[in-house]
Structure formats: structure tokens, C-alpha cells
Design an enzyme around this catalytic site. Structure first.
Site, short mmCIF file in Angstrom:
data_model
loop_
_atom_site.label_atom_id
_atom_site.label_comp_id
_atom_site.label_asym_id
_atom_site.label_seq_id
_atom_site.Cartn_x
_atom_site.Cartn_y
_atom_site.Cartn_z
N HIS A 1 -58.26 15.41 -11.94
CA HIS A 1 -57.16 15.55 -11.14
C HIS A 1 -56.65 14.26 -10.45
CE1 HIS A 1 -54.76 17.80 -8.59
NE2 HIS A 1 -55.14 19.11 -9.28
N TRP B 1 -57.02 12.31 -4.45
CA TRP B 1 -57.78 13.65 -4.00
C TRP B 1 -59.11 13.92 -4.56
CZ3 TRP B 1 -52.82 15.89 -6.48
CH2 TRP B 1 -51.69 15.81 -5.29
N TYR C 1 -51.70 9.50 -10.08
CA TYR C 1 -50.31 10.16 -9.75
C TYR C 1 -49.65 8.77 -9.07
CZ TYR C 1 -50.99 15.14 -9.81
OH TYR C 1 -51.16 16.38 -9.93
N HIS D 1 -49.20 8.93 -13.76
CA HIS D 1 -48.91 10.11 -13.77
C HIS D 1 -47.83 10.52 -12.93
CE1 HIS D 1 -50.77 14.30 -14.47
NE2 HIS D 1 -50.25 14.66 -13.47
N GLU E 1 -45.43 13.09 -17.44
CA GLU E 1 -44.58 14.03 -17.86
C GLU E 1 -43.12 14.06 -17.38
OE1 GLU E 1 -46.29 17.99 -16.53
OE2 GLU E 1 -48.08 17.84 -18.31
N TYR F 1 -49.90 24.36 -21.64
CA TYR F 1 -50.87 25.67 -20.98
C TYR F 1 -50.85 26.88 -21.68
CZ TYR F 1 -51.64 21.87 -17.52
OH TYR F 1 -51.98 20.73 -17.13
N GLU G 1 -53.13 16.29 -22.27
CA GLU G 1 -53.42 17.05 -21.31
C GLU G 1 -53.10 18.47 -21.69
OE1 GLU G 1 -51.50 16.19 -17.17
OE2 GLU G 1 -51.00 18.57 -17.25
N TRP H 1 -57.27 19.52 -18.58
CA TRP H 1 -56.76 19.55 -17.21
C TRP H 1 -57.54 20.73 -16.51
CZ3 TRP H 1 -54.08 16.26 -14.22
CH2 TRP H 1 -53.62 16.26 -12.96
N LYS I 1 -60.80 22.21 -7.33
CA LYS I 1 -59.82 22.96 -6.55
C LYS I 1 -59.79 24.21 -6.85
CE LYS I 1 -55.07 22.38 -5.75
NZ LYS I 1 -53.89 21.49 -5.55
N GLU J 1 -58.35 26.68 -8.35
CA GLU J 1 -56.98 26.98 -9.00
C GLU J 1 -57.89 27.24 -10.39
OE1 GLU J 1 -54.08 23.89 -9.24
OE2 GLU J 1 -55.79 22.52 -10.16
C1 DCB Z 1 -48.55 19.47 -15.24
C2 DCB Z 1 -48.87 18.08 -14.62
C3 DCB Z 1 -50.23 18.34 -13.76
C4 DCB Z 1 -50.14 19.68 -13.19
C5 DCB Z 1 -50.49 20.49 -14.22
C6 DCB Z 1 -50.43 22.11 -14.18
O1 DCB Z 1 -47.46 19.74 -14.64
F1 DCB Z 1 -49.16 16.93 -15.46
O2 DCB Z 1 -50.04 17.15 -12.44
O3 DCB Z 1 -51.20 19.79 -12.20
O4 DCB Z 1 -49.48 20.31 -15.56
O5 DCB Z 1 -49.29 22.47 -13.36
C7 DCB Z 1 -50.93 20.31 -10.92
C8 DCB Z 1 -52.06 20.59 -10.37
C9 DCB Z 1 -52.13 21.23 -8.88
C10 DCB Z 1 -51.19 20.29 -8.35
C11 DCB Z 1 -49.98 20.13 -9.07
C12 DCB Z 1 -48.98 19.21 -8.22
O6 DCB Z 1 -53.00 21.67 -11.20
O7 DCB Z 1 -53.23 21.26 -8.42
O8 DCB Z 1 -50.82 20.88 -6.90
O9 DCB Z 1 -50.17 19.55 -10.09
O10 DCB Z 1 -49.57 17.93 -8.16
C13 DCB Z 1 -46.61 21.01 -15.56
C14 DCB Z 1 -46.69 21.04 -16.49
C15 DCB Z 1 -46.08 22.00 -17.21
C16 DCB Z 1 -44.91 22.60 -16.46
C17 DCB Z 1 -44.96 22.48 -15.39
C18 DCB Z 1 -45.60 21.46 -14.52
N1 DCB Z 1 -44.00 23.54 -17.37
N2 DCB Z 1 -45.55 21.35 -13.19
O11 DCB Z 1 -44.00 23.67 -18.36
O12 DCB Z 1 -43.39 24.19 -16.77
O13 DCB Z 1 -44.77 21.91 -12.59
O14 DCB Z 1 -46.25 20.55 -12.66
#
Ligand code: DCB
Length: 453
Positions: A190, A194, A220, A256, A294, A355, A381, A415, A420, A422
Site C-alpha cells: 500500500h 502509511w 505515492y 504512484h 494510474e 478490480y 495492480e 493490491w 488496513k 478494507e
Molecule cells: C487504484 C489505485 C490505488 C487504490 C486502488 C483501490 O485506484 F492505484 O491507490 O488504492 O486502486 O481504489 C486505494 C486504497 C485506499 C486509499 C486510496 C487513496 O485502497 O486505502 O484510501 O487508494 O489513496 C483506482 C483504481 C480504479 C478505479 C478507481 C481508483 N476505477 N481510485 O476504476 O474507478 O479511485 O483510486
């Protein structure tokens, strides 16, 4: 159809030669001298410290090689506490040892010069001591076989950097230094700002115990990451990369970007950063670079390409052989768009992220399209959750993705390795990964993912 037929008299010669070789081999294998080679292998003393490799010489006598220096352990004087020398192999009695089997299954090496004296290895030194049951004189065989899922051990990658060396891309496939296809599997961290408590050598080694040969270090840029604490985060990054390398793992250095949408936002910082780390790891075959996690918020491939064309030469100047992974539009989903207008560099792959709870067949179709156009794809990822890192675990959707990735020999990082609260987190809240990762530490997602390496 033409078949080459050997003349009859030649076939006879070959047959009798084969027979002779077989008989000699059987004789050799059954003779007592050969049987004495059963202690060949790497041995570690009960006090930890250095390891020795035993190689059978003759008549049950072994020479011992110090694994750090590659030299042969040599007795300089037969007395208690005498330091052993590390020298070249000269077939001398001072370099030969016999093996005594102990009741607890360990063995002790006795000097051929005087069998009342034994090899002792502690963390500090290798000496000759009066034979006893001390831990420093009790050696156990090192087992390199990776521990299976649920074992919770700490290990080094069995199919990692030392076996495969520098990587490159042939067609759409990642290959090792010998040109054989190689697929990398492992965890992504992550955010380093953090969760650096899960980027230690032990935590990463725990994923190797399940068969992982890859670790991705997610650094990040924003959200209190690198850009707000450059020297502090850089130190965490070096520690994490070194930890993965110490476990024989391939490691991705991931710039990141996320809330910064467009990689061009911090292009000059990226160039400075990649210049620095690629110089630091210039001669390190285990390191891969992911130059923009991303891109999102409407960032198009044209802008990413312009960024890539600025950053790739910076890395290549310091480390010409490194594989570089480039992010693609829409959170690294539009690999088809990149494939239609590829970069001109060799050994470049395109990042694809998914995802399982959000993305399905329509997104797999983009990967198939990219591959059919000859674009190499790296799944740097993916998560078992929905795209926000929560929801699920979506196991049956993940199963379809896993078989798709297998079918196309795609490398992947999941990932993420953290605790955390989640559902994408591989560890339960409050988990400690320093003593290995087992049933007690793994979340539902972790249990699923760790059985897939
Ligand atoms: C990606 C990011 C990654 C993010 C994960 C899950 O973002 F590369 O940094 O991780 O996918 O969303 C999340 C953590 C959280 C944290 C958050 C912000 O799991 O704990 O709070 O980052 O740092 C994606 C990937 C795909 C999409 C959206 C996101 N999508 N996104 O397809 O809409 O919004 O971050």
C-alpha cells in the site's frame, strides 16, 4: 518422407557403448565411496551465522566451502578456539572433515587432522572447538523448498532474480536472461507513507514462502507521499527495494500517481527521481520501473506518451537493460489505446489494472485486443475488491481473471500487502507480518490471493 537410417554396424557400436556406460554408471552409484556423498549440500549451524557447503572429496571425507567468500575452510592449528582460515582448495588434510551424526538429526563436522575437534560457527566466527553437543557445532541441512500456503514461513523466492537474471520483453512475453518465458506473481505494497511496516524483509519474505517472486513498492507522489517528504520517503523506498532484493524477488518501483491525475503534473520531479534511483540500482537486474501508476481524470494517451518519452531516456541512460512499465489512460485500463500507438522503446510493457468487483469481460477484451496488436501487458495492480478498494471479496469474478491471466502468461501484483480495514487488504487489521504470515494474519482476500502465487 526421408528418414536418416544409420548403417547396421554403427547401431551395434552405439548399443554396446550405451551398455558400457550404463554398467559403469551402476557400478559407480553402488560403490561405497559414492554413497558417502549423502551429506553434500548447504548446512547451517544451530547458532545461525554463516553457512557452509559440504562437497564430498573421497572415502566419507568432505571439504567445506564458506558460502560468503566461496573459499574452503582450512584448519590452521589444532587447538581449542583456533580461527579457521578461508583459503583456496589444495586437497590438504587440514581442509577435510568427517561427519558425525547426532541424535537430534543434526550433524557435526570433525577435523581429519584430529577427530576430537569439531567445526563451530557462530554469528561472529568460525573456529575449531573440542567436540561437544553445542549448537554452534550442530549443523542442519538448509531446505530451500518454499513453504506451502498456510505454513506462514519466511523464505526467499525460489524462482527469482538469482535463477533468472536480467529480464527483457520478447513479443508480448516477459523472458529471463536465458530467453525463457517468466511470469512474475506477488503483492503490491500500500502507500509507503502509511504502511512501510509491511515492506520489511520478513514481511516480503513471508510472501515468498507462498511462492511469490515479485513485490511492488507503491510510492505515492501526492497524499503525503514522496512530494511532501522527499528524503524520508526515498529512504523508505530504498529499504523496501533492498528488502525485496534480499529475498531474491523482482521488485517494481512504482511512481504512484493518483490524485495528481496526469503524470505531466509532476514530470520534472519524476525525472529527478528516476535519474536518482536508476543510478542507485544501475547494475541491479531485479529492479523494474513503473513510471506512472494510474493516469486518470481524462488524461489521454498522447500526454502519457509525451511523459514516457521524457522519463524513459533518463532511466535508460543509467540502466539500459531495465524493463519499464508505462501506465495507460483511465486508471491503467486502456491498454488497447496504447497498443494502437505504441512507444518506440524496447523492453517496455503497458500497465493494466483491474478490480474484480467492478471490472469484467469488457475490460478483458481490451487486454486481448492489446496482446493481439503485439503490445506487452503487465498487470502491476489488481484487487479482489471493487475499484475503491472495498466490497467483496469477489472470488468467482477473481477466478475468471486469474484463469485469463494464466492463459496469457501475464505477470501480476495484487493490491495490497497491508492491514488496513478494507477488503482489498491481504492482512487482518492489527496483523504483524514479522514472524511470517499464516491463517491468523491473512484476511479473506489474502487467503485467496496467497494461494494463487
Ligand atoms: C487504484 C489505485 C490505488 C487504490 C486502488 C483501490 O485506484 F492505484 O491507490 O488504492 O486502486 O481504489 C486505494 C486504497 C485506499 C486509499 C486510496 C487513496 O485502497 O486505502 O484510501 O487508494 O489513496 C483506482 C483504481 C480504479 C478505479 C478507481 C481508483 N476505477 N481510485 O476504476 O474507478 O479511485 O483510486
Amino acid at each position: 518422407m526421408l528418414t536418416k537410417v544409420r548403417p547396421v554396424e554403427m547401431r551395434g557400436t552405439i548399443f554396446s557403448r550405451l551398455l558400457l556406460v550404463t554398467v559403469l554408471t551402476l557400478l559407480f552409484l553402488s560403490c561405497p565411496v559414492q554413497a558417502a556423498a549423502r551429506y553434500n549440500g548447504t548446512w547451517q549451524s544451530g547458532s545461525g551465522g554463516g553457512k557452509v557447503k559440504a562437497i564430498h572429496y573421497r572415502s566419507g571425507k568432505y571439504r567445506l566451502i564458506d558460502l560468503k567468500s566461496g573459499k574452503t575452510l582450512t584448519v590452521s592449528s589444532v587447538k581449542k578456539g583456533a580461527r579457521l582460515k578461508k583459503t583456496a582448495w589444495k586437497k590438504k588434510a587440514a581442509q577435510l572433515w568427517t561427519v558425525k551424526k547426532n541424535k537430534n538429526g543434526t550433524i557435526t563436522f570433525l577435523s581429519v587432522k584430529n577427530k576430537r575437534y569439531a567445526l563451530s560457527i557462530t554469528k561472529e566466527k568460525a573456529t575449531l572447538e573440542k567436540k561437544s553437543g553445542a549448537k554452534s557445532m550442530s549443523f542442519a541441512k538448509e531446505t530451500s523448498a518454499p513453504r506451502k500456503a498456510g505454513a506462514g514461513g519466511i523464505s526467499s523466492a525460489a524462482n527469482g532474480v538469482s535463477q533468472n537474471g536480467w529480464l527483457s520483453v520478447r513479443g508480448t512475453q516477459l523472458v529471463n536472461e536465458h530467453g525463457s518465458p517468466l511470469v512474475l506473481h506477488g503483492m503490491s505494497s500500500h502507500g509507503l507513507q502509511w504502511y512501510s511496516n509491511f515492506t520489511t524483509s520478513n514481511a516480503i519474505g513471508a510472501t515468498a514462502a507462498y511462492g511469490a517472486n515479485l513485490f511492488r513498492v507503491a510510492m505515492y507522489t501526492e497524499e503525503n507521499g514522496y512530494l511532501s517528504n522527499k528524503s524520508g520517503i526515498l529512504e523508505k523506498l530504498y529499504d523496501a527495494v533492498d528488502a525485496a532484493l534480499s529475498r531474491n524477488m523482482y521488485v517494481i518501483i512504482d511512481w504512484h500517481i493518483l490524485s495528481d491525475f496526469n503524470p505531466k503534473t509532476h514530470q520534472s520531479e519524476a525525472k529527478t527521481f528516476f535519474n536518482r534511483v536508476s543510478a542507485h540500482y544501475a547494475n541491479t537486474p531485479g529492479v523494474l520501473y513503473e513510471i506512472c501508476n494510474e493516469p486518470n481524470g481524462g488524461t489521454g494517451w498522447k500526454e502519457i506518451k509525451s511523459y514516457a518519452n521524457a522519463v524513459i531516456p533518463v532511466i535508460r541512460k543509467n540502466s539500459p537493460r531495465s524493463v519499464i512499465i508505462v501506465g495507460t489512460p483511465t486508471w491503467s485500463q486502456d491498454v488497447d489505446v496504447a497498443a494502437a500507438d505504441p512507444l518506440s522503446y524496447a523492453n517496455v510493457m503497458y500497465a493494466f489494472h483491474f478490480y474484480a468487483g467492478t471490472h469484467g469481460q469488457w475490460l478483458r477484451d481490451k487486454v486481448s485486443m492489446a496482446l493481439s496488436k503485439g503490445a506487452p501487458v503487465f498487470v502491476s495492480e489488481w484487487g479482489t475488491s471493487a475499484a475503491d478498494g472495498n466490497g467483496g471479496v469477489y472470488k468467482s469474478a477473481a477466478n475468471i481473471w486469474i484463469s485469463f491471466m494464466k492463459q496469457h502468461s501475464l505477470s501480476w501484483a495484487n493490491w495490497s500487502l497491508c492491514d488496513k480495514s478494507e477488503s482489498s487488504a491481504a492482512l487482518k487489521p492489527g496483523a504483524n507480518a514479522e514472524n511470517g504470515i499464516g491463517e491468523k494474519e491473512l484476511s479473506a482476500s489474502g487467503k485467496y490471493v496467497f494461494s494463487q502465487f
